[in-house]
Design an enzyme around this catalytic site. Structure first.
Site, mmCIF file in Angstrom:
data_model
loop_
_atom_site.group_PDB
_atom_site.id
_atom_site.type_symbol
_atom_site.label_atom_id
_atom_site.label_comp_id
_atom_site.label_asym_id
_atom_site.label_seq_id
_atom_site.Cartn_x
_atom_site.Cartn_y
_atom_site.Cartn_z
ATOM 1 N N ASP A 330 44.220 28.424 23.937
ATOM 2 C CA ASP A 330 45.029 27.530 23.132
ATOM 3 C C ASP A 330 45.291 26.302 23.980
ATOM 4 O OD1 ASP A 330 46.615 26.443 21.204
ATOM 5 O OD2 ASP A 330 48.179 27.973 21.261
ATOM 6 N N ASP A 591 49.275 33.818 24.624
ATOM 7 C CA ASP A 591 50.586 34.376 24.953
ATOM 8 C C ASP A 591 51.389 34.809 23.735
ATOM 9 O OD1 ASP A 591 51.159 31.957 23.855
ATOM 10 O OD2 ASP A 591 52.237 31.136 25.579
ATOM 11 N N ASP A 595 47.651 36.429 19.361
ATOM 12 C CA ASP A 595 46.572 36.398 20.361
ATOM 13 C C ASP A 595 46.126 37.794 20.789
ATOM 14 O OD1 ASP A 595 46.347 33.558 20.688
ATOM 15 O OD2 ASP A 595 48.247 33.588 21.754
ATOM 16 N N ASN A 659 13.631 52.300 55.484
ATOM 17 C CA ASN A 659 13.609 53.467 56.373
ATOM 18 C C ASN A 659 13.037 54.700 55.679
ATOM 19 O OD1 ASN A 659 14.620 52.176 58.597
ATOM 20 N ND2 ASN A 659 16.748 52.758 58.245
ATOM 21 N N ASN A 684 22.909 56.837 58.240
ATOM 22 C CA ASN A 684 23.574 56.342 57.034
ATOM 23 C C ASN A 684 25.081 56.202 57.255
ATOM 24 O OD1 ASN A 684 22.667 55.448 54.531
ATOM 25 N ND2 ASN A 684 23.568 57.194 53.477
ATOM 26 N N ASP A 688 27.163 52.682 57.354
ATOM 27 C CA ASP A 688 28.139 52.472 56.281
ATOM 28 C C ASP A 688 29.515 52.127 56.824
ATOM 29 O OD1 ASP A 688 26.910 52.552 53.848
ATOM 30 O OD2 ASP A 688 26.957 54.727 53.664
#
Length: 792
Positions: A330, A591, A595, A659, A684, A688
């Site tokens: 709006d 608002d 809406d 890999n 791994n 990680d």
């Protein structure tokens, strides 16, 4: 505890009977009594919606597919007598789960504190005084005051109502708001037929009321069917991408496991070793920290956005914020200052009129429905004495009539004063006041009025009409009293454009976000505002045109239209749906009560802290201050969050695929496994660990310049291309270990384990940026983690 038998079929009893049964009174409960009942009945919450406990969150880490694969590997090793292997795999499982849990738990706690800032509240009577409390503190016996936009906090019976219409589609599926009236209904009345009841989870569409709360929490209708009503929130663009990525990885994993296991069996390797090796390869390919990375990245993003005035109610929507390429809003409060002022009160000749201003003041001051900026502007412009005026009744505003009427008595005369949208006022007028006399409002005069309206609208004024009529009968009155009225004059309001809005619109355009205005105002006002703020208009559609248009036609026109004017809530929803079908990620900012449907259906629902409850409830984000500049910052933060998440996907999948491809190939010509299953899992896990720091990594400016979306095809091409390039270097390493160093089985496995881990750490630093890695500084936590793991 509450006697359930006493409130069965409560809708068949009168309000007086229920007040007595609930030990309540028209002035409400005392504060002490309310506190005692809160202890007795507990909070007014639905158990199904409660947050996951820390223990539940911890256990959740172990039921993910990857963790289940690792636990199965642990059990296989244990049953085969490989207790050392089983212990190491179990340690990796516990380490990964605890690391993910602590990150996710702290992130969720921080996000919950932010969401608590926009909790739903209710207005209740306590000892005769109106107070605002958290909806979860409402207790049986409370008297709740309801008005347009209110979310109904519990189940109850009406004591008083004025033109009350409630949207209860969540319970009954009804398309249109249900009219509510005081008065008992039969005991066997269905939910839809209980016209004297209001229910938790529904919202007031128009009118106002006082209601006695009977059931709270799980004792409500909503609570009783919470499991059936529990609906997963619409899948976000990002969640859809994660799901598709998961399917892709699953396919790759299945093929890899079957092929590698078959090859190892053909080479007559031990079955257990071949199985563990195949499983380790599959796990090695999988980014098992992705759930934790996503949770941490989103939570950190929500904290950063909160610091910039944006409260995140739904974490997953942050990614959509970054992907958003179309913003619908709006104009009030976003493009304009949002501070409405009454610029003029004019008679039908267009001259200033104190009589019109006085009547408007009575209407604005005596109405008790939805608070709004227009009434506030009327009251603040000039005050008139109300002492001799008695309010008789009120017909609240609703979005169909677009009128608000107040009946007053002054010096023995009863008058209905009505104000509203000019076209809707003209619908109920047959006369106009001209020179102190009421004369017929014929077609010629109506055309003159419409011309004045068009001229004022083209100057940016919002124009309301004001009408009156004498009331021959005593109250009560309803909307049928609005007929044969006299047009008395006009109210001109002005809301100036924001000074910096041109720059903000330009910056949104630079971010790849197109702006569209969806407003209830007429097209002349909207076009004036668009011109004033420098928004290029490529098309205009009115609500009437949209109503006559098929969905397919709207699908084609929505994309090229900039201004949608004079629209109702259903038309707003149709516009958002049409844009989404055109493959746009759509944000909607609103608002008001009207809406809510658009906020719910949009990819990114945005409201403000001052919005009505139903709008804030439907939104994904709540702005602590209104304005497009806050959105600009939120979009950038959403894109940073997305960028850091996608970094992890690129880093792990490309390096891991390389890999895994190398291991699969090496296992064909080596007389032993190129790397032990435990070494694969450790590689791994080690790589990680620093990848968790990606959640707080810095992002290159070019990554926030355009909307970012998942592209599984690009990820697949990147993974395969980068993985194969990585494999070339792996095979060079194999050559060096075998031909130059003549490494035996243990030395080969150890050498490649060290080289593989170190190169993955280097890949992390390279892939985290599209620039040369020495020109883009990583976050300190990433750099420290990389160095620490390398040293280990």
């Amino acid at each position: 505890m509450q006697n359930h038998a006493s409130v069965d079929a409560y809708w068949q009893r009168t309000p007086e009977q229920l007040l007595a049964e609930q030990r309540s009174a028209p002035q409400g409960l005392s504060a002490d009594e309310a506190a005692a009942r809160l202890k007795t009945y507990g909070g007014n919450t639905i158990r199904a919606a409660r947050r996951l406990s820390p223990l539940g969150m911890l256990l959740g880490q172990f039921i993910q597919p990857i963790m289940l694969i690792l636990i199965a590997a642990t059990l296989i090793s244990g049953f085969s007598g490989e207790w050392v292997n089983a212990g190491i795999i179990l340690a990796i499982v516990l380490g990964s789960a605890l690391l993910s849990f602590f990150q996710e738990y702290s992130a969720n706690q921080a996000a919950a504190k932010l969401r608590a800032q926009v909790q739903t509240r209710a207005t209740v009577l306590r000892g005769g005084e109106e107070i605002s409390i958290l909806a979860e503190e409402v207790v049986p016996g409370d008297i709740v005051l309801l008005s347009a936009g209110s979310l109904i906090p519990a189940d109850g019976i009406l004591l008083e109502e004025r033109d009350l219409h409630v949207n209860q589609a969540v319970l009954t599926g009804e398309t249109y708001p249900a009219e509510k009236k005081v008065g008992a209904v039969p005991a066997d009345a269905s939910l839809a037929q209980r016209t004297n009841c209001v229910f938790m989870g529904t919202s007031v569409r128009s009118g106002n009321a006082r209601a006695l709360m009977i059931h709270t929490g799980m004792r409500t209708v909503f609570g009783g069917i919470a499991d059936q009503l529990e609906r997963r929130a619409p899948e976000t663009e990002f969640e859809r991408g994660v799901r598709r990525f998961g399917y892709f990885l699953t396919q790759v994993m299945l093929v890899l496991v079957l092929v590698i296991f078959a090859i190892n069996m053909l080479l007559h390797r031990p079955v257990l070793d071949a199985l563990l090796f195949s499983v380790a390869l599959a796990v090695g390919l999988t980014p098992q920290m992705l759930p934790a990375i996503v949770s941490v990245t989103l939570a950190k993003g929500s904290q950063k956005m909160a610091a910039r005035g944006v409260i995140v109610k739904r974490l997953a929507a942050i990614e959509n914020f970054g992907s958003m390429d179309t913003l619908c809003t709006d104009k009030t409060g976003t493009l304009t200052e949002g501070v409405m002022r009454l610029d003029a009160a004019l008679d039908t000749a267009g001259q200033p009129s104190e009589a019109v201003q006085r009547a408007a003041f009575f209407n604005a001051s005596l109405q008790t429905g939805l608070p709004n900026a227009l009434d506030e502007a009327i009251r603040s412009q000039k005050a008139f004495e109300l002492g001799a005026v008695t309010k008789l009744d009120e017909v609240p505003y609703d979005f169909l009539r677009k009128r608000l009427s107040v009946a007053i008595e002054e010096k023995g005369a009863r008058t209905l004063i009505t104000k509203g949208a000019l076209d809707n006022i003209l619908e109920v007028c047959t006369l106009e006041r001209s020179g102190g006399a009421d004369v017929p409002l014929d077609d010629a005069r109506r055309a003159e009025v419409q011309q004045r309206f068009a001229d004022w609208s083209a100057q940016g004024y919002r124009v309301l009409g004001l009408a009156q009529r004498t009331l021959p009968a005593p109250p009560p009155y309803d909307r049928t009293a609005e007929h044969d009225m006299t047009l008395c004059g006009f109210l001109l309001f002005f809301d100036p454009p924001k000074q910096d809005v041109r720059e903000v619109i330009t910056s949104l355009g630079n971010l790849g976000v197109s702006l569209k205005i969806i407003t209830g105002d007429n097209h002349l006002v909207a076009e004036h505002v668009a011109d004033a703020v420098g928004l290029k208009v490529t098309g205009v559609l009115t609500g009437a045109q949209i109503a006559d248009m098929s969905d397919d036609a709207l699908l084609h026109l929505a994309e090229t239209t900039t201004l949608f004017t004079e629209v109702d809530p259903q038309e707003k929803e149709r516009i958002i749906v049409a844009l989404r079908k055109r493959n746009h990620v759509v944000g909607y900012m609103g608002d008001g009560i009207n809406d809510a449907p658009a906020l719910h259906i949009a990819d990114v629902g945005i409201s403000v802290a001052s919005a009505v409850d139903v709008a804030k409830e439907a939104a994904d984000f709540v702005l602590l201050r209104q304005g497009l500049d806050v959105l600009h910052q939120g979009i950038e933060e959403g894109r940073r969050t997305f960028a850091n998440t996608i970094k992890y996907v690129f880093i792990t999948t490309s390096a891991n695929f390389g890999n895994m491809f190398s291991m699969a190939g090496a296992s064909l010509f080596l007389p032993f496994l190129p790397m032990l299953p435990l070494q694969i899992l450790l590689t791994n896990f080690f790589t990680d660990f620093p990848a968790l720091g990606i959640a707080a990594d810095s992002v290159d400016p070019e990554m926030v310049q355009t909307p970012q979306r998942w592209n599984i095809r690009f990820i697949r091409r990147f993974m395969v291309t980068f993985g194969l390039v990585s494999s070339v270097f792996d095979y060079l390493t194999f050559g060096a270990l075998l031909l130059m160093l003549h490494a035996a089985e243990a030395e080969f496995q150890t050498g490649w384990f060290v080289e593989s881990t170190l190169t993955e750490l280097l890949i992390l630093l390279v892939i985290r940026t599209r620039r040369p890695f020495w020109k883009s500084k990583p976050a300190r936590v990433v750099l420290v983690a990389v160095v620490a793991v390398a040293l280990v």
